[in-house]
Scaffold this active site. Structure first.
Site, PDB file in Angstrom:
ATOM      1  N   GLN A   7      29.804 -58.083 -13.383  1.00  0.00           N
ATOM      2  CA  GLN A   7      30.438 -58.075 -12.071  1.00  0.00           C
ATOM      3  C   GLN A   7      30.388 -56.648 -11.574  1.00  0.00           C
ATOM      4  O   GLN A   7      30.756 -55.728 -12.319  1.00  0.00           O
ATOM      5  CB  GLN A   7      31.861 -58.614 -12.290  1.00  0.00           C
ATOM      6  CG  GLN A   7      32.817 -58.521 -11.164  1.00  0.00           C
ATOM      7  CD  GLN A   7      33.743 -57.341 -11.335  1.00  0.00           C
ATOM      8  OE1 GLN A   7      33.433 -56.247 -10.868  1.00  0.00           O
ATOM      9  NE2 GLN A   7      34.857 -57.515 -12.004  1.00  0.00           N
ATOM     10  N   SER A  18      33.675 -52.482  -8.439  1.00  0.00           N
ATOM     11  CA  SER A  18      34.254 -51.127  -8.357  1.00  0.00           C
ATOM     12  C   SER A  18      33.194 -50.059  -8.138  1.00  0.00           C
ATOM     13  O   SER A  18      32.065 -50.174  -8.603  1.00  0.00           O
ATOM     14  CB  SER A  18      34.999 -50.793  -9.649  1.00  0.00           C
ATOM     15  OG  SER A  18      36.137 -51.589  -9.785  1.00  0.00           O
ATOM     16  N   SER A  76      31.655 -53.805 -17.089  1.00  0.00           N
ATOM     17  CA  SER A  76      31.659 -54.183 -18.515  1.00  0.00           C
ATOM     18  C   SER A  76      30.323 -54.788 -18.858  1.00  0.00           C
ATOM     19  O   SER A  76      29.822 -55.668 -18.158  1.00  0.00           O
ATOM     20  CB  SER A  76      32.716 -55.252 -18.792  1.00  0.00           C
ATOM     21  OG  SER A  76      33.973 -54.775 -18.481  1.00  0.00           O
ATOM     22  N   GLU A 118      40.236 -66.039 -11.809  1.00  0.00           N
ATOM     23  CA  GLU A 118      41.037 -65.438 -12.868  1.00  0.00           C
ATOM     24  C   GLU A 118      42.465 -65.947 -12.881  1.00  0.00           C
ATOM     25  O   GLU A 118      43.218 -65.652 -13.797  1.00  0.00           O
ATOM     26  CB  GLU A 118      41.066 -63.916 -12.699  1.00  0.00           C
ATOM     27  CG  GLU A 118      39.832 -63.224 -13.228  1.00  0.00           C
ATOM     28  CD  GLU A 118      40.054 -61.728 -13.324  1.00  0.00           C
ATOM     29  OE1 GLU A 118      40.497 -61.151 -12.312  1.00  0.00           O
ATOM     30  OE2 GLU A 118      39.793 -61.172 -14.391  1.00  0.00           O
ATOM     31  N   GLU A 134      50.799 -49.499 -11.354  1.00  0.00           N
ATOM     32  CA  GLU A 134      51.271 -49.320  -9.974  1.00  0.00           C
ATOM     33  C   GLU A 134      50.817 -50.482  -9.084  1.00  0.00           C
ATOM     34  O   GLU A 134      51.583 -50.992  -8.263  1.00  0.00           O
ATOM     35  CB  GLU A 134      50.768 -47.985  -9.416  1.00  0.00           C
ATOM     36  CG  GLU A 134      51.454 -46.744 -10.021  1.00  0.00           C
ATOM     37  CD  GLU A 134      51.164 -46.511 -11.497  1.00  0.00           C
ATOM     38  OE1 GLU A 134      50.030 -46.821 -11.943  1.00  0.00           O
ATOM     39  OE2 GLU A 134      52.058 -46.047 -12.223  1.00  0.00           O
TER      40      GLU A 134
END
Lengths: 362, 409, 362, 409
Positions: free
Chosen positions: D131, D134, D166, D249, D378
């Site tokens: 995937q 990011s 990953s 997910e 956060e």
């Protein structure tokens, strides 16, 4: 996998919640807080009438016979609405001790009276922590002489179960030689009194091992109180959330400030952690599982922590208005401490939890 | 590095000490307070008498210029006086706002005749001042005040409500922040006044705190007239006046924590039994005693850093905010732990248990207020983040908009 | 009241800081981290040359004779710049033990060698916590046989001070029968080795009470290490602050998010609390005050806490980049733990602090 | 309230258990992992073999429709399979993105011929997916991606950089989020593609983590061509496609914590001496063991609540975010405390000390990453505050502006 309450149990909870929302108002609680009443009578009356208080007392003894899971949800609502009633003294402690250690005659005599509200009962079952040396309280097999520890609802109780050494002793408070000494309470919505006895007639609960029964009853009470604590913590969190959406500063809802959002998220997390341990304790209590001591101690520690944090930070997030007498925040601050100490502090229970875990690991 | 006084400081300390010994009354119990056993009126009279004596001796406002009735002394002398006075039974907060905020604001902003009128009686305690900034809708966000000042000839007419006013019930005068122009942005439409607290239309109502005390008040203004000569600073210059008032507080070095807290914990833990042994033997209890010391002594030492700055003629910076941040939460945690020591007996109101317990319960009931009053934990963290660490300020949407158009107004 | 360092002391600190900023670079530290060097040679050379390492060794023994306050500031800079050098082993521990317990001859022989960097020294002075049973290490008055605990800088040291029972024993590591066994280190920038002795010549430090000297030296080391910890914590906080001003997300500097601001304010508060206790410890150490045991324990606990929090949350606030090998965050994470365990964990020192406070209250 | 399986669940569990016993290899040590002692290539081959076997038995994608190669089973069956598989040595994360994100996205958005091409080989482990969302400048703020997709005839040309991918070094295909229109606001100019990871111009570089591992990669795209038929969803519809990927997910029930952490602490504390007594006798150590249990068991029980929802055919809500929040920090605290137990010997790299210690040190080095990857503490608190408690979202200035005009772009 069904780690949740049944629909029937939820229905009872809803009914109790609706009733308490109407009767256990801030005003009703403050009647007791400010010393104008010994307890919230209407609330107590309704809890009894609905059979909600006596859910865990079997039908043959005048209870609703719905078991502990139902009583857990009643406890959650009582906590949420700051109910100023002798629910814990009468039902989590005294009735349980009688049920578990009483003779058939003792059960038949007392449980229906407690279930029907005819008698309020209270209990002192011993604790791992104390300040003053235990007051001398002597039982000669037939009469009781001396002074009890401070008892919640000691001022209105008609019956007390007192642990003396390894004995559990039942004493009727309308008997001869009883006097009551009201004591100031850190949470005045839950008044205290010590009882003085002078050769007052009393009897042993029949069950063999008073210490073991006391420990078992305290485990159950830890679970039930955890539900009260979770209920109270949820109430103050919701009040804080609502206030933060209403109140503006610097041109914004104060609930839009990330410091407030994150603190509320942390309180929520603490409450949810307590809630699942309370649920697990409820399962262990209702199924009489061998995990009960561990589950009860975990529920007690997590719930005491959660209510303490929610009450402390709930006031803080309200700002100035939060520490006024008029707002209900301080009722939770006091109640959180009351519930956190009533059967021993979180430290005693954390030690107990560690003992269990280390024993299990061996 | 040296905790001792310089020779000058030592000389001043000796002088103060001698004067206090001759004139004051030492505390005999740690929690003894001024005027115990007196009713409110008698206590106020005794307080005024003490303040008059202190002013006469030149200790009431050590750092003020002599012309204004002060001593023309140093900030360090002021600190030394306070340190020495701490052992005495003195009327604590009563004159704090007068000397620390009210009168300095008058000194900076008022016309000479008003200064002549107000400074000396204020200093001598004949008149007491309060500060009227906060409102129900303007707490941390002081710029949001809505108490309305409308010009009427030579007077202004005031309507509105203030809140959290310490001592308003016994005060004679106050400094009052109002909104005189609703078409200007938030902080630009404010005007500051001197208000006579005995004037018609001023109504004071005590606020009951959760501890049962009533140190604060609500103050309501209904058509209260204030002469324009009582205005402090220019019209619509109130924000700047207020900042100058708050600047006076900068020499104060932050929160504090009773120095004996960990010793109290030790004493209580020695009286309690946990699992049949003294609680003081429990390693967790010992750890909490150590942590209590870390916080208490830490606050004391941060203050010592502030005093070092003062001693060198500098002002302590915004980093002193950490003292209150640490102190208020530590007070809450320590007091709660002390109560927990007693287990089920901690349910008792500590009237029933005596000295140390009563002290801890008072702290416990006062701590939530201590974490809020004078800047919440959250505001203090903002101060540290922005003024010490240089991080950006919060996003503000209310800075440039006319106040009357703000949604919250 | 002057609770601060002198201008002269600050000048020394500035000089050390300038030097370290140039030589104790991330690259220099990583030479040691990745096993290509036993220590940062240029850094060590400069610290010695400037007389900064040997500030607390009297002039007659080859030191700068500037006292402990100066050494505290050197330590702060060493911590800030993650200096990968045997400063603690040689100067806070070994040299101090020799200075406090050595005979005049021992001092004259060894201190100048340590001060000049001719010899790196290390020490094991005992601890309140341990994992494995202490290795057998026997001293017969003249020779030493057995295995030492893991020693920081044991691989490069020429001299060791070892506590054996109540004795402090001095052993030259170029002597016969010495072998070194390098051990993996949780903070590879500070390498470890155990020493094995086979009838190696050794001598007792002359001072009477080895245990008391060891305790005194450990108190001093606790203060000095607290300065290293405060320096390291300040470094990671500043790096985090700077990164948060640079990095943007959601159209804003991430440092403008209140969650990040408040967490940095909390880290700052923890560091300042540690700093003032370290200062107080410095005062007690430099003035040989009776408060030293209490002040040293407080400094150690507060500084260990502060560096731990700063390192953990410093990574967290960096986000993903923070846990990469390339960023220096993990050097602080490791160093914080190293410094926090080297003379015993914060738990041992907190217990010691409590002991002192309870003793005082009696 | 009942922790037991329903009869149907029990039957499925028995079936799974029998299959695993016949085909799998049980773990013999708590920290044993799949393929220990194998080199990377051999480990990958073994993993693919396992996945092929699992797919053939119908356990690779239990909840997928049968037509897509799945079993058409329930989410609870999926959970039961995972619970049973947990005791076995299986290739953990390798196929997680394929089955959990990549292929479901293909299933939802790709044309029938692409589904036919990709689903079965992916399920059987013949092809592995990653995937690519990011970027260095777009982590928590995924909407900020800047990898550029430019249309060129029937192809798109990709330039840019991804990060935190990953398994990119062994993957065959990836789902790639790009920016195809810089004039639209942030989230509206994104387009999703399937990318062939072996295509010219794709370069994968491992990211070394502080633990020494390299689970993640940077992926660089230089003039990489992708046919338009590999586009997933409409042009500029990438944000919606990504949300649908992340929705997959939702059935995963959050973070977890090894169930034996407190038992490990007990074992270590029994081996260590504190002040000449076993550390296990220190009340502070005992308290930490209790707290470790509260967190570990608490996470397990929160997950049980999520499973209850699944068992009733509902999806667990955003409140499951607390599991990761609790678990990652607890892991850090527990591991740090375990190291502290050893005092100065805690300086050692735990290769020197053996089993339990090595395990704790691994957790300690992995915990900072665990607190960040997949949503920082956060971000998770924001999720709870906004999606569970209903508090307002953060103030955003970047929503309506063309991406090219954003300061950060």
């Amino acid at each position: 996998m069904n780690f949740d309450f049944s629909d029937d149990q939820r229905l009872l909870q809803d009914a109790v919640r609706t009733m308490l929302a109407e009767t256990s108002t801030s005003q009703a609680v403050r009647e007791v807080l400010e010393g104008r009443a010994s307890h919230a009578e209407a609330v107590w009356h309704n809890l009894i009438e609905m059979g909600a208080a006596a859910t865990a007392i079997p039908e043959q003894y005048g209870g609703a016979g719905l078991g502990y899971l139902a009583l857990c949800l009643v406890a959650e609502e009582a906590g949420r609405h700051l109910a100023a009633v002798p629910l814990a003294s009468s039902f989590y402690l005294a009735a349980e001790a009688i049920q578990r250690a009483g003779s058939e005659a003792q059960k038949q005599h007392w449980l229906p009276k407690i279930a029907s509200g005819e008698v309020v009962a209270t209990a002192a079952l011993g604790s791992r922590e104390r300040y003053r040396p235990a007051a001398p309280l002597a039982f000669d097999g037939q009469t009781l002489t001396g002074t009890s520890p401070a008892l919640v609802d000691g001022g209105i109780a008609g019956l007390a179960v007192l642990r003396i050494g390894d004995d559990l002793v039942l004493v009727e408070l309308s008997g001869t030689g009883v006097s009551r000494n009201p004591l100031p309470s850190l949470d005045p919505t839950r008044p205290l009194a010590e009882l003085r006895f002078d050769r007052t007639p009393a009897e042993r609960l029949a069950g063999a091992n008073g210490a073991a029964v006391a420990s078992r009853v305290l485990d159950g009470a830890a679970v039930l109180l955890a539900f009260e604590q979770v209920g109270g913590a949820t109430c103050i969190l919701e009040a804080t959330r609502d206030y933060s959406l209403e109140r503006k500063a610097f041109g914004r809802q104060i609930g839009s400030f990330q410091a407030m959002k994150h603190k509320m998220a942390e309180i929520y997390t603490a409450i949810e952690l307590a809630r699942v341990h309370a649920y697990y304790g409820a399962w262990a209590l209702s199924s009489d599982a061998p995990e009960l001591p561990r589950a009860a101690a975990a529920a007690r520690v997590a719930a005491t922590r959660a209510y303490t944090v929610a009450a402390e930070e709930g006031i803080e997030l309200h700002g100035g208005i939060g520490f006024t007498w008029e707002m209900d925040c301080h009722l939770h601050y006091r109640r959180a401490r009351h519930l956190g100490q009533i059967i021993g502090s979180e430290h005693a229970w954390r030690a107990r939890l560690a003992d269990e875990l280390i024993k299990e690991a061996a | 590095m040296d905790f001792r006084d310089t020779p000058e400081e030592a000389a001043f300390r000796a002088e103060v000490r001698a004067w206090l010994e001759a004139n004051g009354q030492k505390r005999t119990r740690p929690d003894e307070v001024f005027g115990e056993g007196l009713d409110d009126a008698a206590k106020l009279a005794a307080a005024k008498a003490w303040q008059a004596k202190k002013a006469a001796a030149g200790y009431a406002a050590i750092t003020w210029p002599k012309a204004a009735g002060g001593r023309g002394g140093t900030a360090m002398q002021q600190v030394i006086y306070q340190q020495e006075e701490a052992a005495y039974l003195v009327p604590g907060m009563i004159f704090e706002v007068s000397i620390g905020m009210g009168l300095p604001t008058v000194m900076t902003w008022a016309a000479p005749e008003l200064k002549a009128r107000f400074l000396r009686p204020g200093l001598a305690g004949e008149e007491i001042w309060c500060q009227l900034f906060s409102e129900p809708g303007a707490g941390s966000d002081t710029g949001g005040v809505r108490t309305r000042a409308v010009r009427d000839g030579d007077d202004w007419i005031i309507n509105g409500q203030k809140v959290w006013t310490s001592g308003a019930h016994f005060c004679d005068y106050g400094i009052l922040l109002t909104r005189s122009d609703w078409d200007k942005p938030k902080q630009e439409g404010l005007t500051m006044f001197i208000v006579d607290m005995k004037a018609p239309g001023v109504e004071v109502r005590p606020i009951h705190q959760m501890s049962g005390d009533a140190e604060f008040n609500e103050v309501f203004f209904t058509d209260v007239r204030i002469p324009d000569s009582y205005r402090l600073g220019p019209e619509c210059g109130g924000w700047k006046v207020m900042l100058s008032t708050l600047m006076q507080e900068r020499l104060s070095v932050g929160g504090n924590l009773p120095t004996d807290l960990h010793a109290h914990l030790v004493a209580l833990a020695q009286q309690c039994a946990w699992d049949e042994r003294p609680a003081i033997e429990d390693d967790r209890v010992r750890a909490r005693i150590a942590d209590a010391y870390l916080q208490q002594k830490g606050v004391e030492l941060v203050i010592a850093r502030g005093l070092t700055a003062i001693s060198k003629g500098k002002a302590p910076g915004p980093e002193m905010a950490i003292t209150k941040l640490i102190a208020a939460k530590a007070m809450q945690d320590i007091a709660a732990f002390a109560i927990e020591l007693a287990g089920p007996e901690g349910l008792l109101g500590f009237e029933a248990l005596g000295g140390d317990w009563r002290y801890m319960q008072r702290l416990w009931l006062g701590a939530p207020g201590a974490r809020i009053a004078g800047g919440t934990d959250e505001i203090l963290k903002n101060v540290i983040a922005e003024r010490v660490l240089g991080l950006p300020g919060e996003i503000r949407s209310d800075r440039k908009v006319p106040f009357r158009d703000l949604e919250s107004a």
